[in-house]
Design a protein around this motif. Structure first.
Motif, PDB file in Angstrom:
ATOM      1  N   ALA A  54      13.534  48.634 -24.621  1.00  0.00           N
ATOM      2  CA  ALA A  54      11.970  49.124 -24.647  1.00  0.00           C
ATOM      3  C   ALA A  54      11.218  48.541 -25.744  1.00  0.00           C
ATOM      4  O   ALA A  54      10.101  48.166 -25.853  1.00  0.00           O
ATOM      5  CB  ALA A  54      11.672  50.366 -24.346  1.00  0.00           C
ATOM      6  N   ARG A  55      11.867  48.542 -27.010  1.00  0.00           N
ATOM      7  CA  ARG A  55      11.243  48.084 -28.170  1.00  0.00           C
ATOM      8  C   ARG A  55      11.420  46.516 -28.582  1.00  0.00           C
ATOM      9  O   ARG A  55      10.334  45.826 -28.493  1.00  0.00           O
ATOM     10  CB  ARG A  55      11.761  48.700 -29.354  1.00  0.00           C
ATOM     11  CG  ARG A  55      11.229  50.243 -29.488  1.00  0.00           C
ATOM     12  CD  ARG A  55      11.876  50.742 -30.760  1.00  0.00           C
ATOM     13  NE  ARG A  55      12.574  52.118 -30.293  1.00  0.00           N
ATOM     14  CZ  ARG A  55      13.799  52.346 -30.409  1.00  0.00           C
ATOM     15  NH1 ARG A  55      14.510  51.967 -30.925  1.00  0.00           N
ATOM     16  NH2 ARG A  55      14.299  53.640 -29.840  1.00  0.00           N
ATOM     17  N   SER A  56      12.589  46.142 -28.334  1.00  0.00           N
ATOM     18  CA  SER A  56      12.635  44.722 -28.629  1.00  0.00           C
ATOM     19  C   SER A  56      12.422  43.685 -27.503  1.00  0.00           C
ATOM     20  O   SER A  56      12.288  42.427 -27.594  1.00  0.00           O
ATOM     21  CB  SER A  56      13.984  44.413 -29.469  1.00  0.00           C
ATOM     22  OG  SER A  56      15.043  44.545 -28.454  1.00  0.00           O
ATOM     23  N   GLN A  57      12.601  44.352 -26.357  1.00  0.00           N
ATOM     24  CA  GLN A  57      12.431  43.401 -25.299  1.00  0.00           C
ATOM     25  C   GLN A  57      13.513  42.466 -24.951  1.00  0.00           C
ATOM     26  O   GLN A  57      13.840  41.669 -23.978  1.00  0.00           O
ATOM     27  CB  GLN A  57      11.350  42.666 -24.993  1.00  0.00           C
ATOM     28  CG  GLN A  57      10.041  43.364 -24.894  1.00  0.00           C
ATOM     29  CD  GLN A  57      10.157  44.481 -23.836  1.00  0.00           C
ATOM     30  OE1 GLN A  57      10.249  44.033 -22.531  1.00  0.00           O
ATOM     31  NE2 GLN A  57       9.925  45.745 -24.097  1.00  0.00           N
ATOM     32  N   GLU A  58      14.783  42.703 -25.801  1.00  0.00           N
ATOM     33  CA  GLU A  58      16.153  42.174 -25.682  1.00  0.00           C
ATOM     34  C   GLU A  58      16.648  42.670 -24.250  1.00  0.00           C
ATOM     35  O   GLU A  58      16.743  43.640 -23.911  1.00  0.00           O
ATOM     36  CB  GLU A  58      17.146  42.488 -26.780  1.00  0.00           C
ATOM     37  CG  GLU A  58      18.450  42.022 -26.634  1.00  0.00           C
ATOM     38  CD  GLU A  58      19.485  42.392 -27.470  1.00  0.00           C
ATOM     39  OE1 GLU A  58      20.503  42.268 -27.602  1.00  0.00           O
ATOM     40  OE2 GLU A  58      19.076  43.621 -28.394  1.00  0.00           O
ATOM     41  N   ILE A  59      17.155  41.612 -23.503  1.00  0.00           N
ATOM     42  CA  ILE A  59      17.834  41.741 -22.141  1.00  0.00           C
ATOM     43  C   ILE A  59      19.291  42.624 -22.443  1.00  0.00           C
ATOM     44  O   ILE A  59      19.954  41.863 -23.071  1.00  0.00           O
ATOM     45  CB  ILE A  59      18.005  40.502 -21.361  1.00  0.00           C
ATOM     46  CG1 ILE A  59      16.834  40.053 -21.022  1.00  0.00           C
ATOM     47  CG2 ILE A  59      19.080  40.548 -20.129  1.00  0.00           C
ATOM     48  CD1 ILE A  59      16.617  38.932 -20.187  1.00  0.00           C
ATOM     49  N   LEU A  60      19.517  43.803 -21.915  1.00  0.00           N
ATOM     50  CA  LEU A  60      20.603  44.459 -21.935  1.00  0.00           C
ATOM     51  C   LEU A  60      21.717  44.450 -20.898  1.00  0.00           C
ATOM     52  O   LEU A  60      22.749  44.799 -20.827  1.00  0.00           O
ATOM     53  CB  LEU A  60      20.264  45.844 -22.145  1.00  0.00           C
ATOM     54  CG  LEU A  60      19.392  46.202 -23.473  1.00  0.00           C
ATOM     55  CD1 LEU A  60      18.806  47.881 -23.277  1.00  0.00           C
ATOM     56  CD2 LEU A  60      20.208  45.741 -24.768  1.00  0.00           C
ATOM     57  N   GLY A  61      21.005  43.758 -19.784  1.00  0.00           N
ATOM     58  CA  GLY A  61      21.891  43.478 -18.449  1.00  0.00           C
ATOM     59  C   GLY A  61      21.091  43.400 -17.173  1.00  0.00           C
ATOM     60  O   GLY A  61      19.891  43.167 -17.534  1.00  0.00           O
ATOM     61  N   TYR A  62      21.807  42.955 -16.169  1.00  0.00           N
ATOM     62  CA  TYR A  62      20.944  42.567 -14.995  1.00  0.00           C
ATOM     63  C   TYR A  62      21.782  42.997 -13.657  1.00  0.00           C
ATOM     64  O   TYR A  62      22.972  43.031 -13.769  1.00  0.00           O
ATOM     65  CB  TYR A  62      20.631  41.282 -14.892  1.00  0.00           C
ATOM     66  CG  TYR A  62      21.635  40.342 -14.898  1.00  0.00           C
ATOM     67  CD1 TYR A  62      21.942  39.740 -13.600  1.00  0.00           C
ATOM     68  CD2 TYR A  62      22.107  39.548 -15.926  1.00  0.00           C
ATOM     69  CE1 TYR A  62      23.135  38.614 -13.246  1.00  0.00           C
ATOM     70  CE2 TYR A  62      23.210  38.671 -15.784  1.00  0.00           C
ATOM     71  CZ  TYR A  62      23.537  38.400 -14.455  1.00  0.00           C
ATOM     72  OH  TYR A  62      24.454  37.370 -14.300  1.00  0.00           O
ATOM     73  N   ALA A  63      21.283  43.228 -12.435  1.00  0.00           N
ATOM     74  CA  ALA A  63      21.725  43.633 -11.293  1.00  0.00           C
ATOM     75  C   ALA A  63      21.188  42.430 -10.372  1.00  0.00           C
ATOM     76  O   ALA A  63      20.134  42.623 -10.301  1.00  0.00           O
ATOM     77  CB  ALA A  63      21.756  44.875 -11.033  1.00  0.00           C
TER      78      ALA A  63
END
Length: 173
Positions: free
Chosen positions: A67-76
């Motif tokens: 939520a802060r950095s907008q870094e992608i943490l995963g996907y489905a």
């Protein structure tokens, strides 16, 4: 302590996600038997995959970001199960979580969003193939009501050895 879930946003995947999604996927290509791709992709080579998951319909791409950095943490994703027309109401689902983001419930958040998005679609069953061993993925799928329906023995060869794939299914309607 605040819930890790409050720090994660899940949204539809967009064109700007292509490069970071490719980097995330390539980790699994190079380092694990989780995917049976054996050669890393460029972002341009992955573009058709991204475009095959529009913002509506049965084939979706959900992305989890910090939520802060907008870094992608995963996907489905939900993707076509097989190319023949009679399979149109079946999808194959998959989840990929960034290697440093495991254990935070991101896979569950992604599947929550994916199955919510599919609720109004004409999709009857979801299938997931899990290269063995992968206890974390098996637990995630069991939490979402998938049940084991069979295992293909030594179906893929990667890293100089053969791997089994356990197949799971979930009734959607």
């Amino acid at each position: 302590m605040a819930s890790a879930h409050t720090e994660v946003q899940v949204r539809l995947g967009v064109e700007d996600d292509l490069a970071p999604l490719t980097i995330l996927y390539n980790h699994y290509v190079r380092e694990t038997p989780i995917t049976f791709d054996t050669v890393a992709f460029t972002a341009e080579e992955r573009r058709p995959w991204l475009l095959s998951h529009p913002e509506d319909g049965p084939y979706r791409l959900m992305v989890a970001t910090d939520a802060r950095s907008q870094e992608i943490l995963g996907y489905a994703t939900s993707s076509p199960y097989r190319p023949k027309p009679a399979y149109v109401t079946s999808v194959e689902t998959s989840v990929y979580v960034a290697p440093d983001a495991g254990g935070r419930g991101i896979g569950s958040l992604l599947y929550d969003a994916l199955f919510e998005a599919l609720a109004d679609e004409d999709v009857h069953r979801a299938y997931a193939g899990i290269a063995q061993p992968n206890e974390a993925s098996e637990r995630l799928h069991a939490r979402f009501g998938f049940r084991h329906v069979g295992t293909y023995r030594e179906v893929g060869r990667k890293f100089g050895r053969y791997w089994d794939v356990a197949w799971y299914e979930k009734e959607l309607r």
